[in-house]
Design an enzyme around this catalytic site. Structure first.
Site, PDB file in Angstrom:
ATOM      1  N   GLY A  88      54.605 -10.481 -12.745  1.00  0.00           N
ATOM      2  CA  GLY A  88      54.007  -9.252 -12.232  1.00  0.00           C
ATOM      3  C   GLY A  88      52.550  -9.138 -12.622  1.00  0.00           C
ATOM      4  O   GLY A  88      51.684  -8.840 -11.796  1.00  0.00           O
ATOM      5  N   HIS A  94      64.927  -3.072 -20.621  1.00  0.00           N
ATOM      6  CA  HIS A  94      64.708  -4.380 -20.026  1.00  0.00           C
ATOM      7  C   HIS A  94      65.029  -5.479 -21.021  1.00  0.00           C
ATOM      8  O   HIS A  94      64.171  -5.905 -21.791  1.00  0.00           O
ATOM      9  CB  HIS A  94      63.244  -4.500 -19.572  1.00  0.00           C
ATOM     10  CG  HIS A  94      62.854  -3.478 -18.551  1.00  0.00           C
ATOM     11  ND1 HIS A  94      62.555  -2.172 -18.881  1.00  0.00           N
ATOM     12  CD2 HIS A  94      62.720  -3.571 -17.206  1.00  0.00           C
ATOM     13  CE1 HIS A  94      62.255  -1.498 -17.785  1.00  0.00           C
ATOM     14  NE2 HIS A  94      62.347  -2.298 -16.757  1.00  0.00           N
ATOM     15  N   SER A 126      21.295  -0.020  -9.829  1.00  0.00           N
ATOM     16  CA  SER A 126      21.688   1.256  -9.226  1.00  0.00           C
ATOM     17  C   SER A 126      22.307   2.207 -10.242  1.00  0.00           C
ATOM     18  O   SER A 126      22.139   3.413 -10.146  1.00  0.00           O
ATOM     19  CB  SER A 126      22.708   1.017  -8.104  1.00  0.00           C
ATOM     20  OG  SER A 126      22.142   0.266  -7.055  1.00  0.00           O
ATOM     21  N   GLU A 162      35.420  -3.636 -10.785  1.00  0.00           N
ATOM     22  CA  GLU A 162      35.467  -2.310 -11.401  1.00  0.00           C
ATOM     23  C   GLU A 162      36.717  -2.151 -12.271  1.00  0.00           C
ATOM     24  O   GLU A 162      36.655  -1.572 -13.363  1.00  0.00           O
ATOM     25  CB  GLU A 162      35.459  -1.218 -10.324  1.00  0.00           C
ATOM     26  CG  GLU A 162      34.237  -1.227  -9.415  1.00  0.00           C
ATOM     27  CD  GLU A 162      34.332  -2.240  -8.284  1.00  0.00           C
ATOM     28  OE1 GLU A 162      35.421  -2.844  -8.107  1.00  0.00           O
ATOM     29  OE2 GLU A 162      33.330  -2.450  -7.585  1.00  0.00           O
ATOM     30  N   HIS A 168      66.983  -8.259 -15.596  1.00  0.00           N
ATOM     31  CA  HIS A 168      65.609  -7.798 -15.825  1.00  0.00           C
ATOM     32  C   HIS A 168      65.549  -6.410 -16.443  1.00  0.00           C
ATOM     33  O   HIS A 168      64.933  -6.227 -17.490  1.00  0.00           O
ATOM     34  CB  HIS A 168      64.821  -7.803 -14.509  1.00  0.00           C
ATOM     35  CG  HIS A 168      63.559  -6.997 -14.572  1.00  0.00           C
ATOM     36  ND1 HIS A 168      62.403  -7.479 -15.137  1.00  0.00           N
ATOM     37  CD2 HIS A 168      63.286  -5.731 -14.162  1.00  0.00           C
ATOM     38  CE1 HIS A 168      61.463  -6.547 -15.066  1.00  0.00           C
ATOM     39  NE2 HIS A 168      61.967  -5.479 -14.478  1.00  0.00           N
ATOM     40  N   ILE A 186      61.484 -15.127 -11.723  1.00  0.00           N
ATOM     41  CA  ILE A 186      62.306 -13.991 -11.303  1.00  0.00           C
ATOM     42  C   ILE A 186      61.429 -12.746 -11.247  1.00  0.00           C
ATOM     43  O   ILE A 186      60.632 -12.498 -12.160  1.00  0.00           O
ATOM     44  CB  ILE A 186      63.447 -13.756 -12.328  1.00  0.00           C
ATOM     45  CG1 ILE A 186      64.445 -14.917 -12.283  1.00  0.00           C
ATOM     46  CG2 ILE A 186      64.164 -12.422 -12.076  1.00  0.00           C
ATOM     47  CD1 ILE A 186      65.269 -15.002 -11.019  1.00  0.00           C
ATOM     48  N   HIS A 194      31.435   5.207   0.739  1.00  0.00           N
ATOM     49  CA  HIS A 194      30.747   5.194  -0.550  1.00  0.00           C
ATOM     50  C   HIS A 194      30.521   6.595  -1.118  1.00  0.00           C
ATOM     51  O   HIS A 194      30.037   6.726  -2.240  1.00  0.00           O
ATOM     52  CB  HIS A 194      29.394   4.484  -0.417  1.00  0.00           C
ATOM     53  CG  HIS A 194      29.517   2.989  -0.275  1.00  0.00           C
ATOM     54  ND1 HIS A 194      30.329   2.398   0.659  1.00  0.00           N
ATOM     55  CD2 HIS A 194      28.934   1.965  -0.960  1.00  0.00           C
ATOM     56  CE1 HIS A 194      30.234   1.073   0.552  1.00  0.00           C
ATOM     57  NE2 HIS A 194      29.404   0.784  -0.423  1.00  0.00           N
TER      58      HIS A 194
END
Lengths: 663, 663
Positions: A159, A31, A382, A409, A262, A190, A471
């Site tokens: 990204g 790249h 929990s 998470e 790219h 781009i 869950h």
């Protein structure tokens, strides 16, 4: 800001560009676009700001640089070569993307010095960097500016900012006011498919500002503007994002600014045109001395800074404490503390959920190791991750040891990687096991890097009951066991839970997942000597006389195996029970030892999860399995165990079938 | 906006609150906080806006309502009971969270009518709804306002907005200007761990605005304000977010506004206090006729709307086309088209990557089925998901069939679930297989719901080469095979790839993953008759005389198995070759058929991935495996295959060892 020779700095940037395009061309893949586009920004950042010493890549107070747009790895390798890292000679750049080279397609932590974290899966770098920047402030709160006073710089692309994990990282960093974090966004408009207008309209500056960041925008090819922005970012107390407007592939006159540049070699003709355009007359992989000298000056500045820091450390009253924090955990001390705890458990025989057992173990751990840092993705009560006296880490007080990661998470797992990579702190964090799916990319990256973090995953089966199939983990444990270099524990009682914690915290290059029950489980072990969890699987109950059947179970199902063995005993059937808290540790044992544990009688595996992973290791053709074959359901846990046939009675019946079948 | 009786509407809200707290109390578990907090908003939304007909829960032009904060499921069940869904009698509310009831802990698609999508894992609902709202506009572009003209409403909480996937959904929805999407944010400033100030500082209104949304803020207990905001949202062309400032557990006088009311029964005393506070004198699960009547009026309004729509459909020139789009794909027509394609492949024998084979199959598929909708997470040219003539779906033209999902694997997978759930369109979308980890929670949810979407996952092993271990799947295929009700295909050539597409598109209640190579592979099959992929695994090459060894391989490794068989044949060893493109389909066959395919000779599995999942199904103790035991590396693919010993030579050597060992 260091003083700057403008022409040389421009050529420092050009050198990055040329090395990137030449190395990609030699590799026939890679790249060039990002390194060429961000070369000016990187040249300014390193030339005027960054403080690292290639001669000591582990210097604790070095600045951290994270190339979140990991496909632009040649930017890193080019800079590291020019800075003089001794493991990055020009031959490594020539061997870009070849087998055995340190110059992997994406920067791999541990492959070469100075790579602070593995990047490539987009969004991971910026999110890991948030953990590094938090760790810096937490260590600063403990040791002061003399010993901990560095910056975390990130280069990221579109990204990284489109990926969901970036939201978790940005929100969290803004909330924690991580002012030592500076993100340089390669705003080249781009993506692989074409212009960013194909898929996004988000005003990134407004987005970061909404999360409490300091934001600026600059021309990413105007080096003085970039420098002023970085300086302003350093002066602001908030985390900073600098939108650097760049041209992807800058310097390749016919291809720059297009997605064609790219992820593919430029080709000989375009490289020749770029050389002319950039005024670069040197052969591939040849650098003039003056440019190399400028880069070496950066290294020299870093070396001087490190020397000054070393003197401060030597003269500090905190030297011993600081070194202890950075060293591996005191395994002997931890073993002793856990052994004492286990002895008490063997005497008290509590009947508690293993998530509670984990909390009890953590009370010991956190009192023994000064640098554990707990947290949860908003399930503290929990996951039972917060022990007595743990205070929260906040934007105004970083002296605490507990992190409210929020309902994030994925961001939590990446931040934990970053905290561990930073050094000095040992992170653990909790969520529900079903949501390990959310954090899986970061768990995998931690395993690939060999970063010792502990994922506390509670509510580990249908045993969580009424919350239902969304869950209830069914396949998550198998999926986690599939990740290389990850220790997955599913302890059966308080003793195994404590043992698992000891192993997890002393595994130097392996992250761990603890799978813990919501429901109460009796203490099963009577002995308090050896850490049997370390064996992976061991005989919990042996038979008098030859075994008729061996019941092998994990976690909450070991209790069922024992009850089944009782039922069978009443029928005159001799059933041994094997507890198997860690498949990975069992696999690592010699085959004869494994066979000795498992025996030659028919075997039944019992785990309230899918069977995948049991065959080959524990089960042979004809052996049986009691577990799940599909998703769970919403109901009280005892009803579910009966409904899905995961009971002592079903186990005993299957055992009798197998024994009869074998006769 | 319908005319409103203010007192009755208030009591409509109270009825939700009371049913929620009473059902949670009866279940001894559940979440009263969200239904009680959002009861006013929901009452306004249903009473004044929503157009659904409980007598026809699949009416295509109904409004979609998604309870993204799925733990607040009692809000849905209470409303559905009062609207008169015939499968939601009061007994179902009494049986909340009990085995076999439709009133699962979280709303489960398919368990009860009117549940548009399964929610619970936070962030999924809002992201799935984005797919629904996009599908609505795409169908509208095809069939006009007469047939397609409905709204997608979402209730979400802080958790949904903290999760990373929400960023992907919000950015994408803003970019696509999905004005028919209205998100009602339960802004109660409470999470499980405590106040939101523990973990977030993001200004959500500014955040949504940064992504091009219309934003408003209202008092969520001021029903007229809520109604005005919804009306304004409908009038704006952008997607809308309404921040509804609420008190969690509103109506429980001593507990409301606290995280204590989030996820636990209120207790008898507090329920009594709430009854008094709310002026509600009725026994649990008893509703007065006037309130029930108000809710039934909502249903009557929906029924009238449906009748009018039905008449428009009957009179429309597009009736047949509309019905065809909504029906299951024409399996016979697809079979024929694929068979013709396969016959051509068997004759032409192309040597192309299976990602390219997939594109070739898609040319046939997209010409045969009018309602497939392709896309990619910004890897269009790598995933080969865009066939000739496919135009992009944009904010100004929704007539296209290709979606630029952006670098948002997770959001893409959730949006695809939503498109499929909406009906009328068949979504498929691509990314790299390694990044299935990013989309895994949505893939799982699709499997749990039984939604037929196709995940195109290319670059399916170390065969992708230089990008290295971050991009090389090693454990992802095993992890995907672990998900119940998911078809995972790893085709070996262009023919199997086409066969896999046919199976995937005609599986009515199962999503599929196609694992496709980056590297070229020869066409291996000569026959063009039966769809052999449907068998899961089949004998590709049989031996003359009894087998000495059976080589079982998938995908790119079938070519290696054939080469190994050739090597072995030269040594006088008879090796059969089994191609195993789908483990799930093979598992489903009777054991004797499986044994007939696999034979009794020693077996070797060959897959450039980890072994998990092979034992038990294909391999017995003593059988061999050629594959990966850890992460990959960055190098050209042929070098990697040699380095990791995944070669015909290594296979032949292992075969000889096994044969000798068996003798």
């Amino acid at each position: 800001m260091a003083s700057v020779h403008p022409d040389l700095e421009a050529q420092m940037a050009t050198a990055i560009r040329v090395l990137a395009m030449d190395a990609v061309e030699a590799a026939k893949s890679g790249h060039p676009g990002a390194p060429m586009g961000m070369a000016d920004v990187a040249a300014v950042l390193f030339n005027r700001f960054i403080r690292i010493d290639p001669a000591d890549d582990k210097w604790p107070d070095r600045d951290r640089f994270v190339m979140s747009a990991g496909h632009g790895s040649m930017l890193v390798y080019a800079i590291h070569h020019m800075l003089g890292y001794d493991d990055m000679p020009m031959d490594q750049l020539r061997a870009f993307r070849q087998l055995g080279s340190r110059t992997a397609g994406h920067p791999e932590y541990g492959h070469a010095k100075g790579i602070e974290t593995t990047t490539g899966p987009l969004g991971q770098g910026i999110s890991t960097a948030v953990g590094m920047a938090l760790a810096e402030r937490m260590m600063n709160a403990r040791f002061g500016d003399d010993l901990v006073d560095h910056w975390t710089y990130v280069i990221c692309g579109d990204g990284c900012l489109m990926e969901g994990i970036s939201h978790e990282a940005i929100d969290f960093a803004g909330h924690q006011r991580l002012g030592r974090l500076i993100v340089l966004w390669d705003d080249n408009r781009i993506t692989i498919d074409g212009g960013t207008e194909l898929s996004t309209s988000t005003d990134q500056q407004a987005r970061f500002a909404a999360s409490g960041w300091h934001v600026q925008a600059v021309d990413g090819h105007d080096r003085d503007s970039v420098a002023r922005a970085i300086q302003a970012a350093r002066e602001d107390e908030r985390p900073s994002m600098i939108a650097c407007r760049t041209v992807i592939g800058f310097g390749a006159p016919n291809k720059q600014g297009s997605h064609d540049v790219h992820g593919a070699p430029l080709g000989a003709a375009e490289i020749a045109a770029a050389r002319e355009h950039l005024g670069w007359s040197h052969e591939p992989f040849v650098l003039p001395d003056d440019i190399l000298g400028s880069w070496r000056n950066v290294a020299a500045r870093g070396a001087a800074a490190r020397a000054a820091w070393q003197e401060r450390l030597t003269n500090s009253p905190l030297t011993a404490e600081f070194s202890a924090m950075l060293a591996a955990p005191d395994a002997a001390r931890l073993r002793e503390a856990i052994a004492t705890h286990v002895a008490a458990l063997a005497a008290d025989r509590p009947k508690v959920a293993t998530r509670k057992s984990s909390e009890m173990a953590l009370e010991v751990v956190n009192a023994t190791l000064p640098n554990t840092v707990g947290g949860s993705a908003d399930l503290t009560g929990s996951n039972n991750t917060r022990t007595k006296g743990m205070t929260a880490v906040t934007d105004v007080d970083r002296s605490g040891r507990y992190i409210h990661y929020g309902i994030r998470e994925h961001g939590m797992a990446a931040a934990m990687n970053g905290i561990a990579l930073h050094g000095g702190l040992i992170p653990y964090g909790g969520t529900f096991l079903a949501f390990s799916d959310y954090s899986r990319p970061a768990i995998r990256l931690g395993a690939l890097m060999g970063v010792p973090v502990v994922h506390v995953m509670t509510h580990d089966s249908i045993g969580l009951g009424e919350d239902g199939p969304t869950h209830q983990p069914v396949e998550q444990v198998a999926a986690l066991r599939a990740i290389p270099n990850l220790l997955v524990f599913r302890p059966a009682d308080a003793i195994e839970t404590a043992e698992a914690w000891e192993i997890a915290l002393t595994a130097p290059h392996t992250p761990s997942v603890l799978c813990l029950s919501r429901q109460n489980l009796p203490t099963l072990r009577a002995d308090a000597g050896e850490n049997l969890t370390r064996q992976g699987a061991y005989t919990l109950r042996e038979t008098d006389g030859p075994r008729d059947v061996t019941l092998i179970a994990t976690g909450s199902e070991v209790e069922i195996a024992l009850a089944a063995a009782d039922l069978l005993a009443a029928q005159g059937v001799r059933a041994a029970v094997v507890s198997a808290p860690s498949f990975e540790l069992f696999v690592a044992r010699p085959a004869p030892e494994r066979e000795a544990v498992l025996g030659q009688a028919p075997r039944i595996g019992i785990e309230a999860l899918i069977r995948q992973g049991w065959d080959g290791l524990f089960l042979r053709p004809g052996d049986g399995f009691i577990g799940m074959t599909g998703f769970g359901a919403s109901a009280p846990a005892p009803d579910l165990y009966r409904h899905f046939g995961i009971t002592a009675e079903a186990t005993a019946e299957l055992a009798n079938q197998l024994i009869r079948g074998g006769k």
